[in-house]
Design an enzyme around this catalytic site. Structure first.
Site, PDB file in Angstrom:
ATOM      1  N   GLN A 153       0.630  -1.223  -0.083  1.00 22.72           N
ATOM      2  CA  GLN A 153      -0.010   0.091   0.656  1.00 22.72           C
ATOM      3  C   GLN A 153       1.010   0.857   0.234  1.00 22.72           C
ATOM      4  O   GLN A 153       2.066   1.399   1.020  1.00 22.72           O
ATOM      5  CB  GLN A 153      -0.933   0.028   1.212  1.00 22.72           C
ATOM      6  N   CYS A 201      -6.523   1.177   1.922  1.00 17.20           N
ATOM      7  CA  CYS A 201      -6.838  -0.271   2.145  1.00 17.20           C
ATOM      8  C   CYS A 201      -7.895  -0.481   1.933  1.00 17.20           C
ATOM      9  O   CYS A 201      -7.707  -1.815   2.239  1.00 17.20           O
ATOM     10  CB  CYS A 201      -6.196  -0.054   3.457  1.00 17.20           C
ATOM     11  N   HIS A 260      -8.327   0.337   9.089  1.00 13.82           N
ATOM     12  CA  HIS A 260      -7.492   0.057   8.605  1.00 13.82           C
ATOM     13  C   HIS A 260      -8.180  -1.619   7.948  1.00 13.82           C
ATOM     14  O   HIS A 260      -8.663  -2.211   9.069  1.00 13.82           O
ATOM     15  CB  HIS A 260      -5.774   0.049   8.973  1.00 13.82           C
ATOM     16  N   ASP A 272      -1.971  -7.646   3.953  1.00 17.57           N
ATOM     17  CA  ASP A 272      -2.314  -6.745   4.203  1.00 17.57           C
ATOM     18  C   ASP A 272      -0.750  -5.410   4.233  1.00 17.57           C
ATOM     19  O   ASP A 272      -0.122  -5.896   3.927  1.00 17.57           O
ATOM     20  CB  ASP A 272      -1.691  -6.420   6.169  1.00 17.57           C
TER      21      ASP A 272
END
Length: 240
Positions: free
Chosen positions: A91, A97, A168, A193
């Site tokens: 990211q 996200c 998030h 993630d």
């Protein structure tokens, strides 16, 4: 688009399914459903088999410290050899996200996509690229920025003027174990993630995937914050 900030995405099935349909998911085959709680009777309400889980969680100091410790441990000690076909994206866009979590969920599932759709093209272009190059691709294509903006504006809450958020998205997928002389096969739970250093192995998937993810969420996330700002959705087969 580097350095840009997107509107935070709302975590509810309507918004996520709207995003996914615009991206190319065939909703008659799979869709996102709410996970109303982590107790067995609530998990049992979710259509099976679950293909992926997207978790929205509040960032806390304890969770940040744990993230850094885990990334350092993985860097120094490694982790089980993960399926090399897992698609993970770094990211680099603030508040992206939600889109990255959805891309992780869909791209690493057996969901059906419309031919030549944005997500089908993106996955194809990502195959031989590094996570950083995939992030660059996401930065430079307007397709997902537009889809994200449309979905973010269609939520149940008013679009915020302050784009700073301490919430998030992360994603969990079942990944096949790389077979070898000492590996009998099976599946591992992998967390994806974009803020991490890479995919994170969360252990063997011994029971149902959703039940195993619920355990991880309790042990890793709920145990490290007093906040109740959690939301979990599952990518499931669509009702017939």
């Amino acid at each position: 688009m580097p350095g840009s900030r997107w509107i935070p995405l709302e975590s509810n099935p309507e918004v996520l399914n709207s995003w996914s349909e615009k991206a190319g998911l065939v909703l008659s085959q799979a869709q996102f459903e709410d996970v109303y709680g982590l107790d067995p009777e609530l998990l049992a309400m979710v259509p099976q088999p679950v293909k992926a889980v997207v978790l929205l969680f509040p960032i806390s100091e304890a969770l940040e410290n744990k993230r850094k410790e885990e990334d350092e441990k993985i860097k120094n000690a490694g982790q089980p050899h993960l399926d090399p076909t897992i698609l993970w994206i770094k990211q680099t866009i603030s508040n992206a996200c939600g889109t990255i979590g959805l891309l992780h969920a869909l791209a690493n599932s057996d969901a059906t996509f419309s031919p030549e759709s944005p997500i089908a093209q993106f996955i194809d272009e990502c195959k031989d690229r590094t996570p950083e190059a995939r992030a660059k691709l996401l930065e430079t294509t307007p397709l997902f920025a537009n889809i994200h903006a449309q979905a973010a504006s269609s939520g149940q809450t008013q679009v915020p003027t302050d784009l700073d958020t301490d919430l998030h998205f992360t994603c969990f997928v079942p990944a096949p174990v790389v077979r070898g002389p000492e590996s009998p096969g099976g599946y591992r739970i992998v967390e994806l993630d974009g803020r991490r250093a890479g995919p994170v192995d969360r252990g063997e998937c011994k029971n149902s995937f959703l039940e195993e993810v619920a355990k991880v969420v309790k042990e890793i996330y709920l145990a490290n914050t007093s906040s109740m700002q959690f939301s979990m959705v599952a990518l499931c087969p669509s009702p017939e």
